[in-house]
Design an enzyme around this catalytic site. Sequence first.
Site, PDB file in Angstrom:
ATOM      1  CE  LYS A   9       2.334  74.070  21.396  1.00 47.56           C
ATOM      2  NZ  LYS A   9       1.051  74.811  21.416  1.00 47.56           N
ATOM      3  CE1 TYR A  49      -1.617  70.683  19.077  1.00 46.11           C
ATOM      4  CE2 TYR A  49       0.102  70.977  17.441  1.00 46.11           C
ATOM      5  CZ  TYR A  49      -0.374  71.149  18.730  1.00 46.11           C
ATOM      6  OH  TYR A  49       0.404  71.788  19.683  1.00 46.11           O
ATOM      7  CG  ASN A 113       0.279  77.913  23.241  1.00 44.53           C
ATOM      8  OD1 ASN A 113       1.068  77.330  22.498  1.00 44.53           O
ATOM      9  ND2 ASN A 113      -0.947  77.485  23.464  1.00 44.53           N
ATOM     10  CG  HIS A 116       1.233  69.483  23.184  1.00 45.39           C
ATOM     11  ND1 HIS A 116      -0.108  69.597  22.929  1.00 45.39           N
ATOM     12  CD2 HIS A 116       1.448  68.167  23.500  1.00 45.39           C
ATOM     13  CE1 HIS A 116      -0.685  68.407  23.066  1.00 45.39           C
ATOM     14  NE2 HIS A 116       0.227  67.520  23.410  1.00 45.39           N
ATOM     15  CD  GLU A 127      -0.941  64.317  22.756  1.00 42.94           C
ATOM     16  OE1 GLU A 127      -0.137  64.643  23.655  1.00 42.94           O
ATOM     17  OE2 GLU A 127      -2.044  64.892  22.602  1.00 42.94           O
TER      18      GLU A 127
HETATM   19  N1  UDP Z   1      -4.361  77.404  19.059  1.00 39.73           N
HETATM   20  C1  UDP Z   1      -4.322  78.624  18.389  1.00 39.73           C
HETATM   21  N2  UDP Z   1      -5.446  79.400  18.396  1.00 39.73           N
HETATM   22  C2  UDP Z   1      -6.598  79.036  19.029  1.00 39.73           C
HETATM   23  C3  UDP Z   1      -6.631  77.797  19.697  1.00 39.73           C
HETATM   24  C4  UDP Z   1      -5.494  77.014  19.694  1.00 39.73           C
HETATM   25  O1  UDP Z   1      -3.313  78.980  17.807  1.00 39.73           O
HETATM   26  O2  UDP Z   1      -7.577  79.794  19.008  1.00 39.73           O
HETATM   27  C5  UDP Z   1      -3.178  76.553  19.048  1.00 39.73           C
HETATM   28  C6  UDP Z   1      -2.306  76.708  20.300  1.00 39.73           C
HETATM   29  O3  UDP Z   1      -0.939  76.536  19.911  1.00 39.73           O
HETATM   30  C7  UDP Z   1      -2.766  75.537  21.153  1.00 39.73           C
HETATM   31  C8  UDP Z   1      -3.007  74.466  20.086  1.00 39.73           C
HETATM   32  O4  UDP Z   1      -3.577  75.190  18.998  1.00 39.73           O
HETATM   33  O5  UDP Z   1      -1.796  75.176  22.109  1.00 39.73           O
HETATM   34  C9  UDP Z   1      -3.918  73.345  20.486  1.00 39.73           C
HETATM   35  O6  UDP Z   1      -5.121  73.875  21.002  1.00 39.73           O
HETATM   36  P1  UDP Z   1      -5.790  73.259  22.304  1.00 39.73           P
HETATM   37  O7  UDP Z   1      -7.142  73.865  22.436  1.00 39.73           O
HETATM   38  O8  UDP Z   1      -5.706  71.775  22.255  1.00 39.73           O
HETATM   39  O9  UDP Z   1      -4.876  73.861  23.481  1.00 39.73           O
HETATM   40  P2  UDP Z   1      -3.820  73.175  24.448  1.00 39.73           P
HETATM   41  O10 UDP Z   1      -4.268  71.764  24.700  1.00 39.73           O
HETATM   42  O11 UDP Z   1      -2.473  73.267  23.784  1.00 39.73           O
HETATM   43  O12 UDP Z   1      -3.869  74.020  25.699  1.00 39.73           O
HETATM   44 MG    MG Z   2      -4.881  70.271  23.421  1.00 41.18          MG
END
Ligand code: UDP
Ligand code: MG
Length: 151
Positions: A9, A49, A113, A116, A127
């Site tokens: 990212k 997303y 974070n 992805h 994806e």
């Molecule tokens: N995210 C965020 N706040 C939240 C939950 C998610 O900013 O409370 C963002 C974060 O960058 C995350 C992405 O949205 O990686 C996608 O969320 P997901 O739950 O799919 O997490 P991931 O699969 O990336 O672990």
């Molecule tokens: Mg996810």
Amino acid sequence: MERALIILKPDAVQRGLIGPILSRLEQRGLRFQGLKLIQMTKDMACQHYAEHEGKSFFSGLITYITSAPVLVLVVTGKAGTVELVRAMVGATNPAKAAPGTIRGDFGLEIGRNLIHASDSPENGERETEIFFKSEELIGQWERAIHIWIHE
Ligand code: UDP
Ligand code: MG
């Protein structure tokens, strides 16, 4: 065979962490099938997303992921590769991610974070199609070290 779509990212790219993060994937023995630096468009971000549309963090997420270049890559391997990559990435919230995971070693906050990774083989395929044309993906190849990583 399974395919995982990985995104380094904007924060990972801006912080100069492309090398350290790719090194971890390479050192584990994973095989890259495609890799490029792109500026993600809003369309790509919303498609990628889509499952999060309507959630409180959605608009911030789209702003973040389109705010600077990202590195997109595809990793392929035998069954279980997607789960293995997710384990290397760690929990969504870096504050709760285990040490030794990418998020647990490099991040502090959920909104920054770093990385992805697809959460299922089905999403790996879906994806990958958003970010790569089929001709951009290397077909069959093996790392020369393959036999020293695989039985
Ligand atoms: N995210 C965020 N706040 C939240 C939950 C998610 O900013 O409370 C963002 C974060 O960058 C995350 C992405 O949205 O990686 C996608 O969320 P997901 O739950 O799919 O997490 P991931 O699969 O990336 O672990
Ligand atoms: Mg996810």
